[in-house]
Design an enzyme around this catalytic site. Structure first.
Site, PDB file in Angstrom:
ATOM      1  CB  SER A 122      -0.910   0.023   1.233  1.00 31.18           C
ATOM      2  OG  SER A 122      -1.614   1.242   1.322  1.00 31.18           O
ATOM      3  CE1 TYR A 149      -4.697  -1.366   4.342  1.00 30.81           C
ATOM      4  CE2 TYR A 149      -3.887   0.851   3.920  1.00 30.81           C
ATOM      5  CZ  TYR A 149      -4.215  -0.406   3.453  1.00 30.81           C
ATOM      6  OH  TYR A 149      -4.060  -0.713   2.124  1.00 30.81           O
ATOM      7  CE  LYS A 192     -12.908   0.827  -1.150  1.00 30.64           C
ATOM      8  NZ  LYS A 192     -12.128  -0.269  -0.553  1.00 30.64           N
TER       9      LYS A 192
END
Length: 337
Positions: A122, A149, A192
């Protein structure tokens, strides 16, 4: 070129990028696909309706017995996208179990069975960008993500790097590529919730009231709505990822997957107003206090590495992507509908 009868595993195959990868694979003639995901009680299942695949596993059961679940399928390539992608998730234990432990289980399976794994790292691992946004494996230990995250993705990169799995592995034909996505948007993100893109939020706001709300700037070098991002249409993200299955099959290591140039939130909103045939009407709103200290004003990925590796296809402009996306939003359509 991977033969059309080869078996492919896609974890997170019902998600935004995963389902688009499956759609693109189908368009290329690949149908021997196994999908892993968690559908829950929402409408995520609709992302799978028009896709061609052979089997589906719920992730909770899959990672407990990867070898057993895949015993009937001679998988050659794994696209591992089955991670929690919520940048605001506060449960670090959940993130580590889902994004780190699950990744290690799949890594072990790939090592034993000589499988190529292309996995989602990411851009969140870059943190505030102090070290830059360069996909250089030697920089992994220097990166400082800003949220839990990002750290859960960072620690998996570290695991692969420290064990030599992001380079050549003696005695094994397994190989690993980590792709770092920028701000990806497009059809099949309806499920989402709070993590849906600003493109979808703009569509919803314009449809409801004809106005879009953007955050004010709290730094003098940026005007209101002039904070910038590297926006990438999901079809481009999927095609760039699939590149590492065929033309880029000899690549290993980390690669940025982005547009490679910045556009502002104002540009995004204006593109959506234009695509919807509505007059531009932007209101600048206060940023929540808890976001001010960790808000990123600039992100842009250097994509020269994937270009040098041989990916030469042009990327979709923000304006053209907005037009195409709106055509799906108006119909509530998914890939293949």
């Amino acid at each position: 070129m991977l033969s059309k009868d080869s078996w492919i595993l896609v974890t997170g195959g019902a998600g935004l990028i995963g389902s688009t990868i499956v759609y693109e694979l189908n368009q290329m003639g690949y149908e021997n696909i196994v999908i892993v995901d968690h559908l829950g009680t929402g409408e995520k299942w609709q992302n799978l309706r028009a896709l061609k695949f052979v089997d589906y596993f719920e992730k909770a059961n899959f990672y407990q017995d990867v070898a057993g679940k895949l015993s009937r399928y001679p998988v050659k390539v794994v696209f591992h996208l089955g991670n929690c992608s919520d940048t605001t998730e506060v449960d670090a234990t959940y993130l580590m179990g889902n994004n780190y432990d699950g990744g290690k289980e799949l890594t072990d399976y790939c090592l034993v069975n000589d499988i190529r794994m292309i996995y989602a790292s990411s851009a969140a691992t870059y943190g505030d960008g102090d070290v830059g946004f360069l996909d250089d494996e030697t920089l992994i230990p220097k990166l400082r993500p800003l949220n839990k995250y990002g750290y859960s993705k960072q620690i998996f990169d570290q695991y692969l790097w420290r064990n030599g799995f992001l380079g050549k592995i003696d005695g094994s034909n397994a190989s690993f590529v980590g792709v770092k996505y920028s701000n990806v948007f497009g059809p099949n993100e309806y499920h989402k919730g709070k993590m849906r893109s600003m493109f979808l939020r703009c569509y919803e706001q314009i449809t409801a009231g004809g106005q879009v709300g953007l955050f004010k700037s709290y730094r003098p070098e940026y005007g209101d709505g002039e904070q910038v991002r590297d926006f990438l249409y999901v079809r481009d993200a999927a095609r760039m990822t699939i590149f590492f299955m065929n033309e880029g099959a000899k690549c290993t290591g980390l690669y940025n997957i982005g547009f490679g140039a910045t556009r502002s939130w104002n540009d995004l909103a204006k593109a959506m107003f234009f695509a919807m045939g509505k007059p531009v009407n932007i209101k600048y709103i206060d940023m929540p206090e808890e976001l001010k200290a960790r808000y990123q004003y600039y992100t842009c990925l250097d994509i020269s590495k994937i270009r040098q590796a041989g990916y030469t296809a042009p990327l979709t402009s923000l304006e053209d992507a907005a037009k195409d996306y709106v055509s799906y939003l108006k119909r509530g359509a998914h890939w293949g509908d």
